[in-house]
Design an enzyme around this catalytic site. Structure first.
Site, PDB file in Angstrom:
ATOM      1  N   LYS A  15       0.790  -1.224   0.019  1.00  0.00           N
ATOM      2  CA  LYS A  15      -0.091   0.134  -0.063  1.00  0.00           C
ATOM      3  C   LYS A  15       0.815   0.976   0.085  1.00  0.00           C
ATOM      4  O   LYS A  15       0.809   2.154  -0.807  1.00  0.00           O
ATOM      5  CB  LYS A  15      -0.902  -0.117   1.164  1.00  0.00           C
ATOM      6  CG  LYS A  15      -1.654   1.390   1.644  1.00  0.00           C
ATOM      7  CD  LYS A  15      -2.338   1.412   2.833  1.00  0.00           C
ATOM      8  CE  LYS A  15      -1.667   1.687   4.075  1.00  0.00           C
ATOM      9  NZ  LYS A  15      -1.369   3.121   4.251  1.00  0.00           N
ATOM     10  N   ASN A  16       1.762   1.138   0.953  1.00  0.00           N
ATOM     11  CA  ASN A  16       2.600   2.525   1.051  1.00  0.00           C
ATOM     12  C   ASN A  16       3.525   2.765  -0.051  1.00  0.00           C
ATOM     13  O   ASN A  16       4.237   3.836  -0.012  1.00  0.00           O
ATOM     14  CB  ASN A  16       3.451   2.444   2.308  1.00  0.00           C
ATOM     15  CG  ASN A  16       2.154   2.588   3.607  1.00  0.00           C
ATOM     16  OD1 ASN A  16       1.354   3.137   3.367  1.00  0.00           O
ATOM     17  ND2 ASN A  16       2.701   2.301   4.700  1.00  0.00           N
ATOM     18  N   CYS A 110      -4.976   8.126   8.941  1.00  0.00           N
ATOM     19  CA  CYS A 110      -5.264   7.368  10.454  1.00  0.00           C
ATOM     20  C   CYS A 110      -5.128   8.122  11.677  1.00  0.00           C
ATOM     21  O   CYS A 110      -3.902   9.044  11.416  1.00  0.00           O
ATOM     22  CB  CYS A 110      -4.313   6.113  10.361  1.00  0.00           C
ATOM     23  SG  CYS A 110      -5.045   4.698   9.432  1.00  0.00           S
ATOM     24  N   ARG A 115       0.999  14.029  13.246  1.00  0.00           N
ATOM     25  CA  ARG A 115       1.361  13.918  11.848  1.00  0.00           C
ATOM     26  C   ARG A 115       1.350  15.222  10.989  1.00  0.00           C
ATOM     27  O   ARG A 115       0.824  15.484  10.112  1.00  0.00           O
ATOM     28  CB  ARG A 115       0.499  13.246  11.268  1.00  0.00           C
ATOM     29  CG  ARG A 115       0.246  11.704  11.923  1.00  0.00           C
ATOM     30  CD  ARG A 115      -0.765  10.723  11.272  1.00  0.00           C
ATOM     31  NE  ARG A 115       0.262  10.001  10.110  1.00  0.00           N
ATOM     32  CZ  ARG A 115      -0.236   9.151   9.417  1.00  0.00           C
ATOM     33  NH1 ARG A 115      -1.541   8.732   9.597  1.00  0.00           N
ATOM     34  NH2 ARG A 115       0.399   8.544   8.715  1.00  0.00           N
ATOM     35  N   ASP A 301       3.781   0.124  12.024  1.00  0.00           N
ATOM     36  CA  ASP A 301       2.490  -0.522  11.484  1.00  0.00           C
ATOM     37  C   ASP A 301       2.420  -1.753  11.834  1.00  0.00           C
ATOM     38  O   ASP A 301       1.278  -2.438  11.449  1.00  0.00           O
ATOM     39  CB  ASP A 301       2.798  -0.326   9.943  1.00  0.00           C
ATOM     40  CG  ASP A 301       2.564   1.216   9.212  1.00  0.00           C
ATOM     41  OD1 ASP A 301       2.914   1.227   8.225  1.00  0.00           O
ATOM     42  OD2 ASP A 301       2.454   2.054  10.393  1.00  0.00           O
ATOM     43  N   ARG A 393      -9.043   0.148   3.702  1.00  0.00           N
ATOM     44  CA  ARG A 393      -7.800   1.183   2.923  1.00  0.00           C
ATOM     45  C   ARG A 393      -6.535   0.378   2.686  1.00  0.00           C
ATOM     46  O   ARG A 393      -5.841   0.735   1.854  1.00  0.00           O
ATOM     47  CB  ARG A 393      -7.730   2.429   4.056  1.00  0.00           C
ATOM     48  CG  ARG A 393      -8.691   3.089   4.275  1.00  0.00           C
ATOM     49  CD  ARG A 393      -8.307   4.373   5.051  1.00  0.00           C
ATOM     50  NE  ARG A 393      -6.960   4.863   4.631  1.00  0.00           N
ATOM     51  CZ  ARG A 393      -6.405   5.748   5.421  1.00  0.00           C
ATOM     52  NH1 ARG A 393      -6.745   5.869   6.590  1.00  0.00           N
ATOM     53  NH2 ARG A 393      -5.271   6.058   5.168  1.00  0.00           N
TER      54      ARG A 393
END
Ligand code: EPZ
Length: 415
Positions: A15-16, A110, A115, A301, A393
């Site tokens: 995903k990232n 999230c 952040r 994560d 997601r």
């Protein structure tokens, strides 16, 4: 508790990496094909944003596209798009790089901490851009982008990738110092180099980028396997007394995760090609201390998923969350299931219990959701996990994959 939790699961693309490589296609004047894309909502959002900018996308399969950004003219990405995912900040770096201007809504994503994006802005300004962030929008503009040295005050995956995007077409050479080294940072650099960029040192803490005039594309690129998805299924084996093999992964990217599993007493084996890892439960996991760090340290994560194993391990375990300020909200939900966990700031103490009991729980973010599904598989009785839209997601067909291993999961509402 799943009667028997065992089998093999194929890991999707990361995903990232995908949410960075898709915005990076904006730098390319020409077609390129990308495969091993995960079919998840954060990636679908990237497609929507790219098409809103004028990109032409051909959907070859759920995991492969051909994209042509040659005729993009727009440089605005509205807030209704960007508030859905943190990675929307990559559209700032890519639009600024190609068009020398960008007008992008602030990122969502999230809720695991404040952040900020001060390091992203530091990188853009070092290359000559003027940044205004007002009313939920980041406006970036540069008469030209010129290479420079960028020293990051904190190791940041997003800022490192955004600096690479902004420097790829800049004039001259850029040196990024204190860079993030995650596999997805390397993947973005490899993708751009495949398309004609000149990026050296990705995967180390110093990355050198020699600006090129343009990228013409024409190549096909395969997204790197998702180390976090792989780790999630391996932790599920540990929590559920199972025997799980993840395939289509890169074992070296999982080293910190598999080392911790071995330390806790799980049997870990890798195949000779290094693209399969098997974890087999042989006895109750022993206690462990986890400190989440930038790669190659233990990934933040994987923190929540590992918390489920520690909640069931023998003795007292500790997790120190070294990256984000509030990534322990899942522990409140695990305590509803019978876990004994005390959170104190950025540390959590786990007094291992013999079993968890099923009950309604709620996911607060993507990885917390994955952790609660693992807890539900390991627990006795039925667990209902709400907030599954978070999980969708970042995980493709998560219930199908878990059920193929012996879990009994039904999706009871469309996320
Ligand atoms: C990326 O987030 C990932 N998201 C996160 O994955 C992951 O947890 C994180 O990297 C760390 O590995 C994507 O790639 C889309 P950071 P990012 O910048 O880039 C501070 C998931 O579950 N910081 O590496 O936002 C920041 O507050 C998600 O897949 C600044 O201070 O993370 C944090 O404490 C969750 N200023 C630390 O650095 C900045 O400008 C690391 O953040 C940027 C970051």
């Amino acid at each position: 508790m799943a009667q028997s939790f065992h089998g093999k699961v194929v890991i999707n693309g990361a995903k990232n990496s995908a949410v960075a490589i898709l915005p990076a296609t904006i730098l390319i004047k020409g077609k390129c094909r990308i495969d091993n894309l995960p079919n998840i909502s954060d990636v679908t959002l990237c497609y929507e944003i790219l098409e809103s900018l004028g990109a032409e996308i051909t959907y070859i399969s759920p995991n492969e596209i051909e994209i042509d950004c040659t005729n993009i003219t727009k440089t605005e990405v509205p807030y209704e798009f960007t508030q859905k995912a943190r990675a929307s900040y990559y559209f700032i770096g890519s639009l600024l790089s190609r068009f020398k201007k960008a007008n992008v809504g602030s990122s969502g994503g999230c809720n695991i901490g404040s952040r900020p994006i001060d390091q992203h802005i530091k990188a853009f300004e070092a290359l000559g851009a003027k940044i205004d962030s007002e009313g939920g929008t980041i406006k970036a503009e540069a008469p030209e982008l010129k290479g420079n040295t960028i020293y990051f005050d904190v190791v940041s995956v997003g800022a490192t990738i955004n600096a690479i995007l902004a420097a790829t077409l800049a004039e001259g050479t850029t040196q990024i110092e204190n860079a993030a080294k995650e596999p997805h940072v390397v993947d973005v650099a490899n993708f751009l180099n495949n398309m004609g960029a000149n990026i050296r040192g990705a995967g180390t803490d110093i990355i050198k980028i020699t600006g090129v005039k343009e990228l013409t594309g024409g190549a096909t690129y395969s997204i790197v396997p998702d180390q976090i998805e792989a780790g999630t299924f391996l932790m599920a084996a540990a929590a559920s007394k199972g025997d799980v093999t993840v395939t289509n992964c890169i074992a070296t990217h999982l080293a910190s995760i598999t080392a911790k599993l071995e330390e806790m007493g799980l049997e870990v084996t890798e195949n000779d090609d290094g693209d399969e890892v098997r974890v087999r439960y042989v006895k109750r996991p022993t206690k462990a201390t986890i400190k989440t760090m930038p790669y190659p340290g233990f990934p933040t994560d994987m923190q929540a998923q590992t918390g489920v194993v520690l909640a069931l391990a023998e003795g007292t375990s500790i997790i120190n969350e070294g990256i984000f300020e509030s990534r322990f909200r899942y522990t409140e939900e695990l305590c509803k299931m019978g876990a004994q966990i005390t959170v104190n700031g950025k540390s959590a103490i786990f007094e291992g219990v013999e079993e968890l009991h099923g009950c309604p729980v709620s996911a607060s973010d993507l990885r917390a959701g994955a952790a609660l599904i693992i807890a539900g598989i390991a627990a006795t009785g039925e667990t209902t996990v709400s907030g599954i839209e978070y999980v969708d997601r970042g995980y493709e067909n998560i219930e199908k994959k878990f059920n193929s291993l012996g879990a009994n999961i039904t999706r009871i509402s469309e996320s």
